[in-house]
Design a protein around this motif. Structure first.
Motif, PDB file in Angstrom:
ATOM      1  N   GLN A   1      -8.981  -2.068  -5.541  1.00  0.00           N
ATOM      2  CA  GLN A   1      -9.650  -1.172  -6.479  1.00  0.00           C
ATOM      3  C   GLN A   1      -8.991   0.194  -6.343  1.00  0.00           C
ATOM      4  N   LEU A   2      -8.454   0.686  -7.456  1.00  0.00           N
ATOM      5  CA  LEU A   2      -7.662   1.916  -7.442  1.00  0.00           C
ATOM      6  C   LEU A   2      -8.286   2.966  -8.350  1.00  0.00           C
ATOM      7  N   GLU A   3      -8.184   4.212  -7.932  1.00  0.00           N
ATOM      8  CA  GLU A   3      -8.540   5.332  -8.795  1.00  0.00           C
ATOM      9  C   GLU A   3      -7.251   5.945  -9.338  1.00  0.00           C
ATOM     10  N   LEU A   4      -7.185   6.067 -10.676  1.00  0.00           N
ATOM     11  CA  LEU A   4      -5.976   6.556 -11.333  1.00  0.00           C
ATOM     12  C   LEU A   4      -6.296   7.798 -12.169  1.00  0.00           C
ATOM     13  N   ARG A   5      -5.264   8.344 -12.808  1.00  0.00           N
ATOM     14  CA  ARG A   5      -5.437   9.585 -13.562  1.00  0.00           C
ATOM     15  C   ARG A   5      -5.563   9.378 -15.067  1.00  0.00           C
ATOM     16  N   GLY A   6      -5.427   8.141 -15.513  1.00  0.00           N
ATOM     17  CA  GLY A   6      -5.521   7.891 -16.936  1.00  0.00           C
ATOM     18  C   GLY A   6      -4.599   6.759 -17.363  1.00  0.00           C
ATOM     19  N   GLU A   7      -4.490   6.564 -18.676  1.00  0.00           N
ATOM     20  CA  GLU A   7      -3.756   5.426 -19.217  1.00  0.00           C
ATOM     21  C   GLU A   7      -2.267   5.466 -18.861  1.00  0.00           C
ATOM     22  N   ASP A   8      -1.631   6.628 -18.962  1.00  0.00           N
ATOM     23  CA  ASP A   8      -0.205   6.733 -18.630  1.00  0.00           C
ATOM     24  C   ASP A   8       0.033   6.393 -17.161  1.00  0.00           C
TER      25      ASP A   8
ATOM     26  N   LEU B   1       0.822  -1.210   0.000  1.00  0.00           N
ATOM     27  CA  LEU B   1       0.000   0.000   0.000  1.00  0.00           C
ATOM     28  C   LEU B   1       0.856   1.260   0.000  1.00  0.00           C
ATOM     29  N   THR B   2       2.000   1.215   0.691  1.00  0.00           N
ATOM     30  CA  THR B   2       2.909   2.366   0.701  1.00  0.00           C
ATOM     31  C   THR B   2       3.459   2.629  -0.693  1.00  0.00           C
ATOM     32  N   GLN B   3       3.816   1.548  -1.405  1.00  0.00           N
ATOM     33  CA  GLN B   3       4.344   1.711  -2.753  1.00  0.00           C
ATOM     34  C   GLN B   3       3.284   2.270  -3.707  1.00  0.00           C
ATOM     35  N   LEU B   4       2.033   1.820  -3.546  1.00  0.00           N
ATOM     36  CA  LEU B   4       0.954   2.355  -4.381  1.00  0.00           C
ATOM     37  C   LEU B   4       0.711   3.835  -4.068  1.00  0.00           C
ATOM     38  N   ALA B   5       0.758   4.182  -2.793  1.00  0.00           N
ATOM     39  CA  ALA B   5       0.581   5.584  -2.405  1.00  0.00           C
ATOM     40  C   ALA B   5       1.690   6.454  -2.986  1.00  0.00           C
ATOM     41  N   ALA B   6       2.897   5.909  -3.024  1.00  0.00           N
ATOM     42  CA  ALA B   6       4.017   6.657  -3.592  1.00  0.00           C
ATOM     43  C   ALA B   6       3.827   6.906  -5.091  1.00  0.00           C
ATOM     44  N   MET B   7       3.040   6.035  -5.738  1.00  0.00           N
ATOM     45  CA  MET B   7       2.737   6.211  -7.163  1.00  0.00           C
ATOM     46  C   MET B   7       1.491   7.072  -7.377  1.00  0.00           C
ATOM     47  N   ASP B   8       0.968   7.649  -6.296  1.00  0.00           N
ATOM     48  CA  ASP B   8      -0.203   8.539  -6.366  1.00  0.00           C
ATOM     49  C   ASP B   8      -1.463   7.812  -6.820  1.00  0.00           C
ATOM     50  N   ALA B   9      -1.558   6.502  -6.476  1.00  0.00           N
ATOM     51  CA  ALA B   9      -2.763   5.726  -6.765  1.00  0.00           C
ATOM     52  C   ALA B   9      -3.703   5.823  -5.567  1.00  0.00           C
ATOM     53  N   ASN B  10      -4.916   6.269  -5.808  1.00  0.00           N
ATOM     54  CA  ASN B  10      -5.900   6.392  -4.735  1.00  0.00           C
ATOM     55  C   ASN B  10      -6.566   5.042  -4.502  1.00  0.00           C
ATOM     56  N   ILE B  11      -6.398   4.487  -3.301  1.00  0.00           N
ATOM     57  CA  ILE B  11      -6.921   3.160  -2.993  1.00  0.00           C
ATOM     58  C   ILE B  11      -8.364   3.283  -2.529  1.00  0.00           C
ATOM     59  N   ILE B  12      -9.285   2.704  -3.316  1.00  0.00           N
ATOM     60  CA  ILE B  12     -10.713   2.782  -2.998  1.00  0.00           C
ATOM     61  C   ILE B  12     -11.140   1.630  -2.092  1.00  0.00           C
ATOM     62  N   GLU B  13     -10.620   0.441  -2.365  1.00  0.00           N
ATOM     63  CA  GLU B  13     -11.040  -0.730  -1.603  1.00  0.00           C
ATOM     64  C   GLU B  13      -9.913  -1.752  -1.564  1.00  0.00           C
TER      65      GLU B  13
ATOM     66  N   ARG C   1      -1.870   4.551 -15.255  1.00  0.00           N
ATOM     67  CA  ARG C   1      -2.116   3.114 -15.110  1.00  0.00           C
ATOM     68  C   ARG C   1      -0.875   2.307 -15.495  1.00  0.00           C
ATOM     69  N   ASP C   2      -0.270   2.642 -16.616  1.00  0.00           N
ATOM     70  CA  ASP C   2       0.914   1.908 -17.075  1.00  0.00           C
ATOM     71  C   ASP C   2       2.073   2.058 -16.087  1.00  0.00           C
ATOM     72  N   ARG C   3       2.219   3.250 -15.508  1.00  0.00           N
ATOM     73  CA  ARG C   3       3.299   3.467 -14.550  1.00  0.00           C
ATOM     74  C   ARG C   3       3.082   2.657 -13.270  1.00  0.00           C
ATOM     75  N   VAL C   4       1.852   2.605 -12.809  1.00  0.00           N
ATOM     76  CA  VAL C   4       1.544   1.841 -11.589  1.00  0.00           C
ATOM     77  C   VAL C   4       1.810   0.353 -11.806  1.00  0.00           C
ATOM     78  N   LEU C   5       1.370  -0.184 -12.921  1.00  0.00           N
ATOM     79  CA  LEU C   5       1.576  -1.610 -13.188  1.00  0.00           C
ATOM     80  C   LEU C   5       3.061  -1.917 -13.380  1.00  0.00           C
ATOM     81  N   ALA C   6       3.786  -1.012 -14.051  1.00  0.00           N
ATOM     82  CA  ALA C   6       5.225  -1.216 -14.226  1.00  0.00           C
ATOM     83  C   ALA C   6       5.944  -1.185 -12.884  1.00  0.00           C
ATOM     84  N   SER C   7       5.497  -0.322 -11.987  1.00  0.00           N
ATOM     85  CA  SER C   7       6.106  -0.244 -10.654  1.00  0.00           C
ATOM     86  C   SER C   7       5.883  -1.530  -9.872  1.00  0.00           C
ATOM     87  N   LEU C   8       4.680  -2.094  -9.966  1.00  0.00           N
ATOM     88  CA  LEU C   8       4.405  -3.362  -9.283  1.00  0.00           C
ATOM     89  C   LEU C   8       5.343  -4.460  -9.795  1.00  0.00           C
TER      90      LEU C   8
END
Length: 400
Positions: A374-381, A342-354, A383-390
């Motif tokens: 379930q995450l709220e993101l800012r768009g396709e770019d 969750l800390t890593q997702l927060a660092a990527m500015d992903a809003n955690i909904i559930e 999304r790609d950055r969050v998945l690449a970070s994981l």
């Protein structure tokens, strides 16, 4: 064929019944198209759609004896409201057949205007069959949603307003079901010396016109599947079909993803509420903005949507726009494992909904757990950055 005099007479008949709807400039669509784009806001019409226009014209022209027999209609909701209100204004008894699962707000509004509602089948075609049987049994006059000259000339008044409000218009994009609206608009905007391209838009899961136009006659669809109930018509009308053949340059289709994205963007950017069918023309412009020659008028045909469906469509639209992401991530079954993720997702500015933490599953190893996110993101770019970070941090994931 529909003449300019026919349309002018319909406009006179509707003068004190409907108000001209706004034509709103759309900056965000204009930037995509590379020229001026305007929204014709029939979602702001009385009853929430264009349907009152045709229904009132048709019913106002009934004889005294015909009015005494009452009227019957078939509709998923918008035509139902138009018929119900026209019947109330003209003092006519109205019975409306609606499909099971019709949007609740449309049902309640139709009842509020005084019509009797009967539910039958799951589509407009089922309701039309029932309405015709009712007509034969009772003598009530069928007010068809699109297949009558009076209906088409009533809807044509939308086109009359478009050319009055935007004389320089070069392209008009219209949501299309049975064809009454686009046939009327196409007939109304014909002008010598300045051709106007009229483009129809259907939901891909309920697109009867492409095959029908190719065959040269209305062809019945075997099945339909779309959230856009307002344009889910399996058989084009014979009356509008002739005008569409002559005046409409192209019939396009849009996906469910495109419909939901368009609805969301109209809500966010134009601050206007539309139903999925009402967003179809916007969806076509978003799919291929450079296809349309400006100035463009995009018709928002209706705004009657069930709040529950609205929530689902918004969520669907966010997912289609890569602003909502649902996934499952495997993490080590160690203290702090979930907190690290969750800390890593927060660092990527992903809003955690559930978050759902699952320890027991036959697919998991003994030393790991699975986290549904379930995450709220800012768009396709984003999304790609969050998945690449994981992936870079050693996580494996599956998308829901």
């Amino acid at each position: 064929m529909i003449s300019a005099k026919d349309i002018a007479r319909a406009a006179d008949l509707l003068h004190d019944v409907v108000a001209p709807t706004p034509l709103e400039y759309s900056r965000w669509l204009s930037e995509l198209v590379g020229g001026d784009v305007f929204l014709k806001c029939e979602n702001l019409q009385r009853t929430g759609s264009f349907k009152l226009r045709g229904a009132y014209v048709r019913m106002a022209r009934l004889s005294k004896s015909e009015r005494a027999r009452g009227v019957v209609a078939a509709s998923a909701g918008n035509h139902a409201q138009g018929v119900a209100l026209a019947a109330q204004l003209l003092g006519i008894k109205a019975t409306v057949f609606m499909p099971h699962g019709a949007p609740i707000p449309k049902e309640k509004a139709t009842r509020a205007y005084g019509a009797e509602i009967r539910f039958v089948g799951t589509s407009i075609d089922d309701c039309l069959r029932a309405a015709r049987e009712f007509e034969a049994e009772t003598g009530a006059i069928l007010i068809h949603p699109f297949d009558h000259p009076d209906i088409v000339v009533g809807q044509a008044t939308v086109g009359l307003e478009i050319v009055e409000q935007c004389p320089q218009v070069r392209t008009v994009v219209v949501p299309t079901g049975g064809g009454g609206l686009i046939a009327g608009i196409a007939a109304a905007v014909q002008r010598d010396g300045m051709p106007i391209d009229v483009v129809g838009v259907q939901a891909a899961g309920a697109a009867a016109y492409p095959a029908s136009l190719a065959a040269g006659e209305p062809i019945q669809l075997e099945h339909m599947s779309t959230m856009a109930d307002g344009i889910a018509v399996g058989l084009p009308g014979k009356v509008p079909f002739e005008a569409i053949q002559q005046y409409v340059g192209e019939m396009r289709t849009v996906s469910e993803d495109s419909l939901s994205k368009a609805l969301l963007l109209v809500l966010e950017r134009a601050k206007l509420l539309v139903e999925p069918a009402g967003a179809a023309a916007v969806a076509a412009v978003l799919d291929e903005p450079k296809r349309f020659k400006p100035p463009v008028v995009v018709v928002l045909s209706g705004g009657n949507i069930d709040p529950i469906l609205l929530m689902r469509v918004i969520q669907h639209g966010m997912a289609a726009a890569s602003r909502y992401l649902s996934l499952r991530v495997r993490i080590p079954d160690t203290p702090g494992g979930l907190a690290t993720l969750l800390t890593q997702l927060a660092a990527m500015d992903a809003n955690i909904i559930e978050v759902l933490h699952e320890r027991i599953s036959e697919t998991l190893n003994l030393d790991e757990v699975e986290v549904a996110l379930q995450l709220e993101l800012r768009g396709e770019d984003h999304r790609d950055r969050v998945l690449a970070s994981l992936t870079a941090n050693g996580y494996t994931y599956t998308l829901n």
